[in-house]
Design an enzyme around this catalytic site. Sequence first.
Site, mmCIF file in Angstrom:
data_model
loop_
_atom_site.group_PDB
_atom_site.id
_atom_site.type_symbol
_atom_site.label_atom_id
_atom_site.label_comp_id
_atom_site.label_asym_id
_atom_site.label_seq_id
_atom_site.Cartn_x
_atom_site.Cartn_y
_atom_site.Cartn_z
ATOM 1 N N ASN A 41 0.834 -1.205 0.000
ATOM 2 C CA ASN A 41 0.000 0.000 0.000
ATOM 3 C C ASN A 41 0.863 1.247 0.000
ATOM 4 O O ASN A 41 1.920 1.298 0.640
ATOM 5 C CB ASN A 41 -1.019 -0.006 1.153
ATOM 6 N N GLU A 92 0.444 5.277 0.466
ATOM 7 C CA GLU A 92 -0.479 6.314 0.923
ATOM 8 C C GLU A 92 0.034 7.712 0.570
ATOM 9 O O GLU A 92 1.175 7.866 0.133
ATOM 10 C CB GLU A 92 -0.653 6.190 2.446
ATOM 11 N N CYS A 125 -4.142 0.606 -2.362
ATOM 12 C CA CYS A 125 -3.961 -0.628 -1.595
ATOM 13 C C CYS A 125 -2.892 -1.515 -2.247
ATOM 14 O O CYS A 125 -2.620 -1.406 -3.456
ATOM 15 C CB CYS A 125 -5.255 -1.415 -1.540
ATOM 16 N N GLU A 156 -3.093 -4.621 -3.057
ATOM 17 C CA GLU A 156 -3.641 -5.492 -4.100
ATOM 18 C C GLU A 156 -3.654 -4.787 -5.453
ATOM 19 O O GLU A 156 -3.254 -5.342 -6.475
ATOM 20 C CB GLU A 156 -5.084 -5.912 -3.748
ATOM 21 N N CYS A 195 -10.390 -4.679 0.032
ATOM 22 C CA CYS A 195 -11.467 -3.696 0.207
ATOM 23 C C CYS A 195 -12.378 -3.721 -1.019
ATOM 24 O O CYS A 195 -12.069 -4.368 -2.041
ATOM 25 C CB CYS A 195 -10.881 -2.299 0.409
ATOM 26 N N CYS A 212 -10.733 -2.673 -4.382
ATOM 27 C CA CYS A 212 -9.842 -3.721 -4.917
ATOM 28 C C CYS A 212 -10.649 -4.887 -5.466
ATOM 29 O O CYS A 212 -10.290 -5.468 -6.492
ATOM 30 C CB CYS A 212 -8.861 -4.188 -3.852
HETATM 31 N N1 THU Z 1 -5.185 -1.665 2.651
HETATM 32 C C1 THU Z 1 -4.608 -2.483 1.714
HETATM 33 O O1 THU Z 1 -3.555 -2.149 1.150
HETATM 34 N N2 THU Z 1 -5.215 -3.652 1.438
HETATM 35 C C2 THU Z 1 -6.294 -4.135 2.086
HETATM 36 O O2 THU Z 1 -6.743 -5.234 1.785
HETATM 37 C C3 THU Z 1 -6.920 -3.364 3.148
HETATM 38 C C4 THU Z 1 -6.422 -1.975 3.326
HETATM 39 C C5 THU Z 1 -4.500 -0.416 3.009
HETATM 40 C C6 THU Z 1 -5.168 0.865 2.593
HETATM 41 C C7 THU Z 1 -4.551 1.834 3.582
HETATM 42 O O3 THU Z 1 -3.273 2.239 3.104
HETATM 43 C C8 THU Z 1 -4.342 1.003 4.833
HETATM 44 O O4 THU Z 1 -4.347 -0.350 4.408
HETATM 45 C C9 THU Z 1 -5.386 1.210 5.916
HETATM 46 O O5 THU Z 1 -6.663 1.054 5.400
#
Ligand code: THU
Length: 164
Positions: free
Chosen positions: A63, A65, A74, A76, A111, A114
Amino acid sequence: MAQTRKIALHYLHHASWSALPDDDRELLELAVKAARHAYAPYSKFKVGAALRLESGEIVPGSNQENASYPAGTCAERTALHAAMAVVPKGVVESLAVVVPQVKGNRPVSPCGICRQALVEQERRQGGPIRLLLGVLKGPVVETFSAEALLPLSFDSSQLGRKAR
Ligand code: THU
Protein backbone atom coordinates in the site's frame (compact mmCIF):
# COMPACT_ATOMS: atom_id res chain seq x y z
CA MET A 1 -44.11 -11.92 -5.28
CA ALA A 2 -40.57 -11.76 -3.98
CA GLN A 3 -38.30 -14.78 -4.11
CA THR A 4 -35.48 -15.31 -1.71
CA ARG A 5 -32.32 -16.03 -3.68
CA LYS A 6 -29.13 -17.14 -2.06
CA ILE A 7 -25.50 -16.73 -3.10
CA ALA A 8 -23.14 -19.07 -1.29
CA LEU A 9 -19.43 -18.43 -0.82
CA HIS A 10 -17.22 -21.48 -0.88
CA TYR A 11 -13.69 -21.05 0.37
CA LEU A 12 -10.94 -23.03 2.02
CA HIS A 13 -9.70 -22.30 5.51
CA HIS A 14 -6.16 -23.64 6.00
CA ALA A 15 -5.20 -23.76 9.67
CA SER A 16 -1.57 -23.01 8.83
CA TRP A 17 0.79 -22.28 5.95
CA SER A 18 2.51 -25.63 6.31
CA ALA A 19 -0.28 -27.56 4.62
CA LEU A 20 -0.03 -25.44 1.47
CA PRO A 21 1.93 -26.37 -1.66
CA ASP A 22 5.39 -24.78 -1.91
CA ASP A 23 4.45 -22.24 -4.59
CA ASP A 24 1.55 -20.89 -2.51
CA ARG A 25 3.73 -20.63 0.58
CA GLU A 26 6.36 -18.83 -1.47
CA LEU A 27 3.78 -16.36 -2.76
CA LEU A 28 2.63 -15.63 0.79
CA GLU A 29 6.23 -15.16 1.89
CA LEU A 30 6.76 -12.70 -0.98
CA ALA A 31 3.69 -10.80 0.18
CA VAL A 32 5.23 -10.57 3.65
CA LYS A 33 8.43 -9.18 2.11
CA ALA A 34 6.47 -6.75 -0.06
CA ALA A 35 4.90 -5.24 3.05
CA ARG A 36 8.36 -3.89 3.98
CA HIS A 37 8.04 -1.50 1.04
CA ALA A 38 4.63 -0.21 2.09
CA TYR A 39 4.45 3.55 2.49
CA ALA A 40 1.87 3.85 5.24
CA PRO A 41 2.88 6.79 7.44
CA TYR A 42 -0.77 7.73 8.02
CA SER A 43 -2.49 4.44 8.80
CA LYS A 44 0.67 2.64 10.01
CA PHE A 45 -1.01 -0.42 8.51
CA LYS A 46 1.49 -2.07 6.18
CA VAL A 47 -0.02 -4.45 3.66
CA GLY A 48 1.91 -6.73 1.33
CA ALA A 49 0.68 -8.50 -1.78
CA ALA A 50 2.22 -10.74 -4.40
CA LEU A 51 0.61 -12.11 -7.50
CA ARG A 52 1.64 -14.91 -9.80
CA LEU A 53 0.87 -14.82 -13.50
CA GLU A 54 0.18 -17.99 -15.46
CA SER A 55 3.61 -17.48 -17.04
CA GLY A 56 5.14 -17.89 -13.58
CA GLU A 57 6.14 -14.23 -13.28
CA ILE A 58 5.64 -12.79 -9.81
CA VAL A 59 4.72 -9.17 -9.14
CA PRO A 60 4.75 -7.72 -5.61
CA GLY A 61 2.76 -4.77 -4.31
CA SER A 62 2.29 -2.79 -1.12
CA ASN A 63 0.00 0.00 0.00
CA GLN A 64 1.15 3.48 -0.97
CA GLU A 65 -0.48 6.31 0.92
CA ASN A 66 -0.37 10.07 0.68
CA ALA A 67 -1.53 13.10 2.65
CA SER A 68 -4.85 13.07 0.82
CA TYR A 69 -5.93 9.91 2.64
CA PRO A 70 -8.45 8.47 0.15
CA ALA A 71 -6.02 8.88 -2.73
CA GLY A 72 -3.67 6.15 -1.53
CA THR A 73 -3.54 2.76 -3.21
CA CYS A 74 -3.96 -0.63 -1.60
CA ALA A 75 -1.35 -3.37 -1.93
CA GLU A 76 -3.64 -5.49 -4.10
CA ARG A 77 -4.21 -2.79 -6.74
CA THR A 78 -0.56 -1.76 -6.64
CA ALA A 79 0.42 -5.32 -7.58
CA LEU A 80 -2.39 -5.76 -10.10
CA HIS A 81 -1.78 -2.51 -11.93
CA ALA A 82 2.00 -2.93 -11.88
CA ALA A 83 1.53 -6.34 -13.48
CA MET A 84 -0.89 -5.10 -16.13
CA ALA A 85 1.34 -2.12 -16.91
CA VAL A 86 4.13 -4.44 -17.99
CA VAL A 87 2.25 -7.59 -19.06
CA PRO A 88 -1.08 -6.29 -20.41
CA LYS A 89 -2.19 -9.71 -21.63
CA GLY A 90 -1.06 -11.43 -18.45
CA VAL A 91 -3.33 -13.87 -16.69
CA VAL A 92 -3.30 -13.52 -12.92
CA GLU A 93 -3.54 -16.96 -11.42
CA SER A 94 -3.13 -16.23 -7.70
CA LEU A 95 -2.84 -13.21 -5.43
CA ALA A 96 -1.52 -13.45 -1.88
CA VAL A 97 -2.16 -10.75 0.72
CA VAL A 98 -0.58 -10.51 4.16
CA VAL A 99 -0.46 -7.87 6.87
CA PRO A 100 2.52 -9.07 8.93
CA GLN A 101 1.57 -6.98 11.97
CA VAL A 102 -2.14 -7.74 11.94
CA LYS A 103 -3.76 -8.23 15.31
CA GLY A 104 -5.68 -11.45 15.80
CA ASN A 105 -6.17 -14.45 13.59
CA ARG A 106 -8.40 -13.13 10.84
CA PRO A 107 -6.70 -12.49 7.50
CA VAL A 108 -7.12 -9.09 5.89
CA SER A 109 -9.19 -9.32 2.75
CA PRO A 110 -9.41 -6.87 -0.17
CA CYS A 111 -11.47 -3.70 0.21
CA GLY A 112 -14.43 -3.00 -2.06
CA ILE A 113 -12.45 -0.95 -4.57
CA CYS A 114 -9.84 -3.72 -4.92
CA ARG A 115 -12.58 -6.32 -5.32
CA GLN A 116 -14.01 -4.25 -8.18
CA ALA A 117 -10.55 -4.00 -9.79
CA LEU A 118 -9.96 -7.72 -9.38
CA VAL A 119 -13.36 -8.59 -10.86
CA GLU A 120 -12.55 -6.37 -13.85
CA GLN A 121 -9.29 -8.28 -14.27
CA GLU A 122 -11.16 -11.60 -14.14
CA ARG A 123 -13.41 -10.39 -16.98
CA ARG A 124 -10.39 -9.10 -18.87
CA GLN A 125 -8.48 -12.36 -18.65
CA GLY A 126 -11.52 -14.59 -18.90
CA GLY A 127 -10.78 -16.61 -15.79
CA PRO A 128 -10.75 -16.48 -12.01
CA ILE A 129 -8.08 -15.16 -9.68
CA ARG A 130 -7.41 -17.30 -6.64
CA LEU A 131 -6.87 -15.29 -3.47
CA LEU A 132 -4.63 -16.43 -0.63
CA LEU A 133 -5.27 -14.29 2.43
CA GLY A 134 -2.77 -15.12 5.13
CA VAL A 135 -1.99 -14.35 8.75
CA LEU A 136 1.69 -14.70 9.56
CA LYS A 137 2.10 -17.87 11.65
CA GLY A 138 -1.64 -18.30 11.37
CA PRO A 139 -4.39 -19.41 9.01
CA VAL A 140 -4.84 -18.85 5.29
CA VAL A 141 -8.18 -18.24 3.65
CA GLU A 142 -8.26 -19.35 0.02
CA THR A 143 -11.00 -18.18 -2.30
CA PHE A 144 -11.49 -19.44 -5.83
CA SER A 145 -12.27 -16.11 -7.44
CA ALA A 146 -12.62 -12.41 -6.68
CA GLU A 147 -16.11 -12.38 -8.15
CA ALA A 148 -17.28 -14.61 -5.33
CA LEU A 149 -16.34 -11.80 -2.93
CA LEU A 150 -18.36 -9.24 -4.86
CA PRO A 151 -21.77 -10.74 -5.56
CA LEU A 152 -24.16 -8.88 -7.84
CA SER A 153 -21.28 -6.71 -8.97
CA PHE A 154 -21.42 -3.85 -11.43
CA ASP A 155 -19.61 -4.47 -14.68
CA SER A 156 -19.13 -3.18 -18.21
CA SER A 157 -22.14 -5.09 -19.56
CA GLN A 158 -24.33 -2.63 -17.67
CA LEU A 159 -22.67 0.27 -19.43
CA GLY A 160 -23.98 -1.24 -22.64
CA ARG A 161 -20.51 -1.70 -24.00
CA LYS A 162 -17.71 -4.21 -23.82
CA ALA A 163 -14.35 -3.39 -22.33
CA ARG A 164 -11.69 -3.72 -24.99
N1 THU B 1 -5.18 -1.66 2.65
C1 THU B 1 -4.61 -2.48 1.71
O1 THU B 1 -3.55 -2.15 1.15
N2 THU B 1 -5.21 -3.65 1.44
C2 THU B 1 -6.29 -4.13 2.09
O2 THU B 1 -6.74 -5.23 1.78
C3 THU B 1 -6.92 -3.36 3.15
C4 THU B 1 -6.42 -1.97 3.33
C5 THU B 1 -4.50 -0.42 3.01
C6 THU B 1 -5.17 0.87 2.59
C7 THU B 1 -4.55 1.83 3.58
O3 THU B 1 -3.27 2.24 3.10
C8 THU B 1 -4.34 1.00 4.83
O4 THU B 1 -4.35 -0.35 4.41
C9 THU B 1 -5.39 1.21 5.92
O5 THU B 1 -6.66 1.05 5.40
